[in-house]
Design a protein around this motif. Structure first.
Motif, PDB file in Angstrom:
ATOM      1  N   ALA A 138       0.822  -1.208   0.000  1.00 61.82           N
ATOM      2  CA  ALA A 138       0.000   0.000   0.000  1.00 61.82           C
ATOM      3  C   ALA A 138       0.858   1.261   0.000  1.00 61.82           C
ATOM      4  O   ALA A 138       0.495   2.267  -0.634  1.00 61.82           O
ATOM      5  CB  ALA A 138      -0.923  -0.014   1.217  1.00 61.82           C
ATOM      6  N   ALA A 139       1.988   1.227   0.697  1.00 63.32           N
ATOM      7  CA  ALA A 139       2.863   2.401   0.745  1.00 63.32           C
ATOM      8  C   ALA A 139       3.351   2.759  -0.656  1.00 63.32           C
ATOM      9  O   ALA A 139       3.360   3.939  -1.050  1.00 63.32           O
ATOM     10  CB  ALA A 139       4.045   2.122   1.678  1.00 63.32           C
ATOM     11  N   ARG A 140       3.764   1.758  -1.416  1.00 65.22           N
ATOM     12  CA  ARG A 140       4.217   2.015  -2.788  1.00 65.22           C
ATOM     13  C   ARG A 140       3.066   2.547  -3.640  1.00 65.22           C
ATOM     14  O   ARG A 140       3.251   3.452  -4.460  1.00 65.22           O
ATOM     15  CB  ARG A 140       4.789   0.737  -3.394  1.00 65.22           C
ATOM     16  CG  ARG A 140       6.111   0.277  -2.773  1.00 65.22           C
ATOM     17  CD  ARG A 140       6.758  -0.820  -3.611  1.00 65.22           C
ATOM     18  NE  ARG A 140       8.058  -1.214  -3.076  1.00 65.22           N
ATOM     19  CZ  ARG A 140       8.270  -2.287  -2.342  1.00 65.22           C
ATOM     20  NH1 ARG A 140       7.251  -3.087  -2.031  1.00 65.22           N
ATOM     21  NH2 ARG A 140       9.477  -2.573  -1.905  1.00 65.22           N
ATOM     22  N   ARG A 141       1.894   1.993  -3.444  1.00 65.45           N
ATOM     23  CA  ARG A 141       0.729   2.415  -4.231  1.00 65.45           C
ATOM     24  C   ARG A 141       0.349   3.863  -3.949  1.00 65.45           C
ATOM     25  O   ARG A 141      -0.065   4.597  -4.852  1.00 65.45           O
ATOM     26  CB  ARG A 141      -0.442   1.482  -3.926  1.00 65.45           C
ATOM     27  CG  ARG A 141      -1.674   1.729  -4.787  1.00 65.45           C
ATOM     28  CD  ARG A 141      -2.669   0.579  -4.690  1.00 65.45           C
ATOM     29  NE  ARG A 141      -3.193   0.394  -3.348  1.00 65.45           N
ATOM     30  CZ  ARG A 141      -2.930  -0.642  -2.576  1.00 65.45           C
ATOM     31  NH1 ARG A 141      -2.101  -1.602  -2.989  1.00 65.45           N
ATOM     32  NH2 ARG A 141      -3.464  -0.758  -1.362  1.00 65.45           N
ATOM     33  N   HIS A 142       0.515   4.274  -2.674  1.00 68.18           N
ATOM     34  CA  HIS A 142       0.101   5.621  -2.285  1.00 68.18           C
ATOM     35  C   HIS A 142       1.254   6.630  -2.267  1.00 68.18           C
ATOM     36  O   HIS A 142       1.039   7.798  -1.933  1.00 68.18           O
ATOM     37  CB  HIS A 142      -0.566   5.577  -0.907  1.00 68.18           C
ATOM     38  CG  HIS A 142      -1.882   4.857  -0.897  1.00 68.18           C
ATOM     39  ND1 HIS A 142      -3.027   5.386  -1.433  1.00 68.18           N
ATOM     40  CD2 HIS A 142      -2.214   3.624  -0.424  1.00 68.18           C
ATOM     41  CE1 HIS A 142      -4.025   4.521  -1.278  1.00 68.18           C
ATOM     42  NE2 HIS A 142      -3.560   3.443  -0.676  1.00 68.18           N
ATOM     43  N   GLY A 143       2.456   6.191  -2.599  1.00 64.15           N
ATOM     44  CA  GLY A 143       3.577   7.115  -2.668  1.00 64.15           C
ATOM     45  C   GLY A 143       4.087   7.581  -1.318  1.00 64.15           C
ATOM     46  O   GLY A 143       4.590   8.700  -1.184  1.00 64.15           O
ATOM     47  N   VAL A 144       3.966   6.717  -0.312  1.00 62.21           N
ATOM     48  CA  VAL A 144       4.466   7.024   1.033  1.00 62.21           C
ATOM     49  C   VAL A 144       5.619   6.071   1.351  1.00 62.21           C
ATOM     50  O   VAL A 144       5.526   4.873   1.082  1.00 62.21           O
ATOM     51  CB  VAL A 144       3.347   6.844   2.093  1.00 62.21           C
ATOM     52  CG1 VAL A 144       3.880   7.107   3.492  1.00 62.21           C
ATOM     53  CG2 VAL A 144       2.172   7.761   1.791  1.00 62.21           C
ATOM     54  N   ALA A 145       6.700   6.586   1.917  1.00 62.34           N
ATOM     55  CA  ALA A 145       7.798   5.720   2.352  1.00 62.34           C
ATOM     56  C   ALA A 145       7.416   5.061   3.667  1.00 62.34           C
ATOM     57  O   ALA A 145       6.945   5.736   4.589  1.00 62.34           O
ATOM     58  CB  ALA A 145       9.089   6.517   2.506  1.00 62.34           C
ATOM     59  N   LEU A 146       7.614   3.751   3.752  1.00 62.33           N
ATOM     60  CA  LEU A 146       7.274   2.986   4.952  1.00 62.33           C
ATOM     61  C   LEU A 146       8.535   2.604   5.714  1.00 62.33           C
ATOM     62  O   LEU A 146       9.463   2.035   5.143  1.00 62.33           O
ATOM     63  CB  LEU A 146       6.522   1.710   4.563  1.00 62.33           C
ATOM     64  CG  LEU A 146       6.364   0.646   5.667  1.00 62.33           C
ATOM     65  CD1 LEU A 146       5.442   1.136   6.773  1.00 62.33           C
ATOM     66  CD2 LEU A 146       5.872  -0.674   5.084  1.00 62.33           C
ATOM     67  N   VAL A 147       8.537   2.907   7.016  1.00 68.74           N
ATOM     68  CA  VAL A 147       9.588   2.437   7.909  1.00 68.74           C
ATOM     69  C   VAL A 147       9.029   1.212   8.637  1.00 68.74           C
ATOM     70  O   VAL A 147       8.163   1.349   9.511  1.00 68.74           O
ATOM     71  CB  VAL A 147      10.000   3.513   8.931  1.00 68.74           C
ATOM     72  CG1 VAL A 147      11.080   2.979   9.866  1.00 68.74           C
ATOM     73  CG2 VAL A 147      10.481   4.764   8.222  1.00 68.74           C
ATOM     74  N   PRO A 148       9.465   0.003   8.295  1.00 73.12           N
ATOM     75  CA  PRO A 148       8.987  -1.181   9.010  1.00 73.12           C
ATOM     76  C   PRO A 148       9.471  -1.154  10.463  1.00 73.12           C
ATOM     77  O   PRO A 148      10.670  -0.992  10.725  1.00 73.12           O
ATOM     78  CB  PRO A 148       9.628  -2.341   8.243  1.00 73.12           C
ATOM     79  CG  PRO A 148       9.964  -1.781   6.901  1.00 73.12           C
ATOM     80  CD  PRO A 148      10.346  -0.359   7.177  1.00 73.12           C
ATOM     81  N   GLY A 149       8.547  -1.284  11.379  1.00 75.73           N
ATOM     82  CA  GLY A 149       8.932  -1.209  12.787  1.00 75.73           C
ATOM     83  C   GLY A 149       8.036  -2.047  13.673  1.00 75.73           C
ATOM     84  O   GLY A 149       7.213  -2.849  13.213  1.00 75.73           O
ATOM     85  N   MET A 150       8.193  -1.848  14.967  1.00 75.06           N
ATOM     86  CA  MET A 150       7.441  -2.619  15.960  1.00 75.06           C
ATOM     87  C   MET A 150       7.552  -1.879  17.293  1.00 75.06           C
ATOM     88  O   MET A 150       8.529  -1.178  17.540  1.00 75.06           O
ATOM     89  CB  MET A 150       8.047  -4.025  16.079  1.00 75.06           C
ATOM     90  CG  MET A 150       7.383  -4.945  17.077  1.00 75.06           C
ATOM     91  SD  MET A 150       7.994  -6.654  16.899  1.00 75.06           S
ATOM     92  CE  MET A 150       9.741  -6.454  17.316  1.00 75.06           C
ATOM     93  N   GLU A 151       6.544  -2.030  18.134  1.00 73.09           N
ATOM     94  CA  GLU A 151       6.604  -1.497  19.498  1.00 73.09           C
ATOM     95  C   GLU A 151       6.643  -2.687  20.452  1.00 73.09           C
ATOM     96  O   GLU A 151       5.727  -3.505  20.477  1.00 73.09           O
ATOM     97  CB  GLU A 151       5.401  -0.605  19.804  1.00 73.09           C
ATOM     98  CG  GLU A 151       5.504   0.081  21.164  1.00 73.09           C
ATOM     99  CD  GLU A 151       4.441   1.144  21.373  1.00 73.09           C
ATOM    100  OE1 GLU A 151       4.528   1.869  22.377  1.00 73.09           O
ATOM    101  OE2 GLU A 151       3.514   1.248  20.539  1.00 73.09           O
ATOM    102  N   ILE A 152       7.724  -2.770  21.213  1.00 69.76           N
ATOM    103  CA  ILE A 152       7.944  -3.897  22.113  1.00 69.76           C
ATOM    104  C   ILE A 152       7.518  -3.496  23.524  1.00 69.76           C
ATOM    105  O   ILE A 152       8.000  -2.489  24.071  1.00 69.76           O
ATOM    106  CB  ILE A 152       9.424  -4.321  22.114  1.00 69.76           C
ATOM    107  CG1 ILE A 152       9.892  -4.615  20.683  1.00 69.76           C
ATOM    108  CG2 ILE A 152       9.644  -5.535  23.008  1.00 69.76           C
ATOM    109  CD1 ILE A 152      11.392  -4.795  20.567  1.00 69.76           C
ATOM    110  N   SER A 153       6.630  -4.270  24.102  1.00 70.43           N
ATOM    111  CA  SER A 153       6.191  -4.016  25.472  1.00 70.43           C
ATOM    112  C   SER A 153       7.203  -4.631  26.432  1.00 70.43           C
ATOM    113  O   SER A 153       7.452  -5.837  26.381  1.00 70.43           O
ATOM    114  CB  SER A 153       4.808  -4.631  25.706  1.00 70.43           C
ATOM    115  OG  SER A 153       3.876  -4.103  24.801  1.00 70.43           O
TER     116      SER A 153
END
Length: 281
Positions: free
Chosen positions: A50-65
């Motif tokens: 979806a990021a490529r389709r919408h022209g937004v750069a995606l930073v793959p991440g996670m929030e660790i509890s």
């Protein structure tokens, strides 16, 4: 550039699918957004398309509890780590499983006093999503017990409630070490959000910094201004990165995409340090 490095999808406790979060980021005028679901990277693939389709750069991440030895909750953002790193994967799997068991126990306790069943809660959880208290809150809203998630967390689901049950969470220092080992960039999320509960003292900050902490999420709506002043001084003293983020949850919280932003210079340094997985462009 408009850069927001903290957003959630329904892979954890957001209300939108990962692809919809990317669409919303584009609508909000963002150039870069990080998907940081709790203890999960399952939304990365959909978000990337979806990021490529919408022209937004995606930073793959996670929030660790995480949780300190004193029982204080700490949330650690991890950017650009290897999602298949064995040590990190083992810890988040353990935490995710514990969240499920904790939710079952909390629902059992709540059912003694409220019209709530396990099926009521699971109805609000996307397949494979990380189970959490927000899903219980959504079920309580649907049952007419509370008006919204905020009311649920302020009363029935507070950590001081008799219905509250703890779950396994790694020590934050160990989590920082694991994120670095996985090629990721660890940033302390909303460190002085005292309205959420107790906050850590100087010792924990120092131990996390010694373990490789990269930055502090200072510009976040839950960090009070007096706390931000202290965090800025800490960042200056130790050369830590300073980020700003929305902590977007769709309809799950009032937080809006882009309400706090990270500078392009800091984003560039995060990208330089992250070696586990690339930014999606």
């Amino acid at each position: 550039m408009k850069i927001d490095l903290h957003a959630h999808s329904n892979v954890s406790d957001g209300t939108q699918a990962p692809g919809a979060v990317m669409a919303s980021a584009a609508e909000a005028g963002l150039d870069v957004v990080a998907l940081t679901d709790h203890d999960s990277t399952d939304g990365w693939a959909e978000a990337a398309l979806a990021a490529r389709r919408h022209g937004v750069a995606l930073v793959p991440g996670m929030e660790i509890s995480c949780r300190t030895m004193e029982g204080i909750s700490v949330h650690l953002l991890s950017y650009l780590h290897d999602p298949a790193h064995p040590g990190l994967l083992e810890e988040i799997t353990k935490a995710k499983d514990a969240r499920f068991t904790r939710a079952e126990r909390m629902v059992s306790l709540l059912a003694e006093d409220y019209p709530l069943s396990w099926e009521d809660v699971t109805h609000h959880v996307a397949p494979g999503a990380t189970m959490g208290r927000p899903h219980i809150a959504d079920a309580l809203v649907a049952a007419g017990v509370v008006a919204d998630r905020a009311e649920a967390f302020d009363s029935i689901l507070t950590s001081h409630s008799r219905y509250y049950v703890q779950h396994y969470a790694p020590d934050p220092v160990f989590a920082v070490e694991l994120v670095r080992a996985a090629g990721g960039v660890p940033v302390f999320a909303h460190p002085v959000a005292s309205a959420r509960g107790r906050i850590v003292g100087e010792r924990v900050y120092q131990e996390m910094i010694d373990a490789g902490l990269a930055g502090l999420e200072i510009y976040h709506r839950d960090n009070p201004e007096e706390g931000r002043v202290l965090l800025r001084k800490l960042a200056d003293r130790h050369g830590l990165l300073v980020t700003g983020s929305s902590d977007y949850h769709g309809a799950g919280k009032p937080n809006r995409l882009g309400e706090n932003l990270t500078s392009p210079e800091v984003f560039a340094r995060i990208e330089e340090q992250g070696t586990g997985t690339p930014v999606v462009r």
